[in-house]
Design a protein around this motif. Structure first.
Motif, PDB file in Angstrom:
ATOM      1  N   LEU A 178       0.245  -1.367  -0.054  1.00 59.49           N
ATOM      2  CA  LEU A 178      -0.274   0.141   0.221  1.00 59.49           C
ATOM      3  C   LEU A 178       1.114   0.776   0.041  1.00 59.49           C
ATOM      4  CD1 LEU A 178      -2.935   1.411   0.520  1.00 59.49           C
ATOM      5  CD2 LEU A 178      -2.780   1.379   2.905  1.00 59.49           C
ATOM      6  N   LYS A 179       0.838   2.037  -0.964  1.00 60.91           N
ATOM      7  CA  LYS A 179       1.796   2.796  -1.409  1.00 60.91           C
ATOM      8  C   LYS A 179       1.024   4.745  -0.251  1.00 60.91           C
ATOM      9  CE  LYS A 179       2.914   6.418  -4.608  1.00 60.91           C
ATOM     10  NZ  LYS A 179       2.616   6.755  -6.094  1.00 60.91           N
ATOM     11  N   ALA A 180       2.162   5.070   0.991  1.00 59.95           N
ATOM     12  CA  ALA A 180       1.662   5.996   2.017  1.00 59.95           C
ATOM     13  C   ALA A 180       2.842   7.105   2.057  1.00 59.95           C
ATOM     14  CB  ALA A 180       1.235   5.001   2.909  1.00 59.95           C
ATOM     15  N   TYR A 181       3.101   7.982   2.509  1.00 61.97           N
ATOM     16  CA  TYR A 181       3.747   8.831   2.955  1.00 61.97           C
ATOM     17  C   TYR A 181       3.633   9.159   4.213  1.00 61.97           C
ATOM     18  CZ  TYR A 181       0.387  12.284   2.432  1.00 61.97           C
ATOM     19  OH  TYR A 181      -0.767  13.324   2.171  1.00 61.97           O
ATOM     20  N   LYS A 182       4.991   9.807   4.654  1.00 59.92           N
ATOM     21  CA  LYS A 182       4.989  10.369   6.460  1.00 59.92           C
ATOM     22  C   LYS A 182       5.299  11.321   5.985  1.00 59.92           C
ATOM     23  CE  LYS A 182       7.691   6.217   8.165  1.00 59.92           C
ATOM     24  NZ  LYS A 182       8.648   5.854   9.747  1.00 59.92           N
ATOM     25  N   LEU A 183       4.472  11.378   7.378  1.00 60.16           N
ATOM     26  CA  LEU A 183       4.351  12.954   8.151  1.00 60.16           C
ATOM     27  C   LEU A 183       5.653  13.497   8.402  1.00 60.16           C
ATOM     28  CD1 LEU A 183       0.400  13.205   9.698  1.00 60.16           C
ATOM     29  CD2 LEU A 183       1.698  15.019   7.163  1.00 60.16           C
ATOM     30  N   PRO A 184       5.960  15.076   8.064  1.00 58.96           N
ATOM     31  CA  PRO A 184       7.746  14.639   9.344  1.00 58.96           C
ATOM     32  C   PRO A 184       8.082  15.666  10.014  1.00 58.96           C
ATOM     33  CG  PRO A 184       6.729  16.792   7.083  1.00 58.96           C
ATOM     34  CD  PRO A 184       5.612  15.896   7.222  1.00 58.96           C
TER      35      PRO A 184
END
Length: 187
Positions: A32-38
């Motif tokens: 599952l594609k996702a990104y992390k919050l800084p």
């Protein structure tokens, strides 16, 4: 429809009926594609990516999320093709139209449509180059491509071999085109 563009892992978990840690494992495994919050490191999942994940894994797509992926980019200057817009809008499809490859690229990058409808008779446009570009980028991996081949195309299979999901003739009936678009969007 609400303007939800991203989901938390908890929201994704509720849609799937699983624990949020399961969603995190899917992300960590690359499923599952996702990104992390800084800063905090919390994950966020784009709705389009989540819906693609659900469809790839034969899971039901919630109605409020499914409509978010019924966006189509029509690359054409032909007025008869632009005339399909009202028919598509009646079928709850959001349509954007680009008259050149530069505009099409900008819309693809920002709007994230679920489908590209490519009129290969557009002047100054090489449909094979567009297909090659789209298929070579991972961020467009779930993008469906419908090619509108020139009337009298001798070998429509060459478009499928180049990466198109479907091909219709330029002189096809509007209802056939709209039906094919709906079929690909629902696949």
């Amino acid at each position: 429809m609400s303007e939800v563009h991203v989901l938390t892992t908890g929201e994704a978990a509720r849609y799937c009926g699983v624990n949020f840690r399961t969603v995190i494992r899917w992300i960590e495994r690359g499923q599952l594609k996702a990104y992390k919050l800084p800063g905090r490191g919390d994950h966020r999942i784009c709705v389009e990516d989540f819906v693609g994940f659900l469809r790839d894994n034969a899971m039901p797509v919630p109605a409020e999320l499914g409509s978010a992926t019924r966006k189509v980019l029509l690359v054409s200057t032909a007025p008869e093709l632009a005339g399909c817009r009202p028919l598509l809008q009646q079928a709850s499809v959001e349509v954007e139209i680009a008259g050149d490859s530069f505009s099409a690229g900008a819309i693809l990058a920002t709007s994230k449509p679920a489908m590209l409808v490519l009129d290969t008779s557009l002047e100054g446009l090489n449909g094979f180059q567009v297909l090659d570009c789209v298929r070579s980028r991972s961020d467009f991996s779930s993008l469906s491509v419908l090619v509108i081949a020139p009337a009298g195309e001798a070998n429509p299979q060459r478009w499928l071999d180049a990466g198109a999901d479907a091909v219709v003739a330029a002189n096809c009936d509007r209802n056939e085109l709209v039906g094919r678009i709906n079929l690909l969007l629902d696949a």
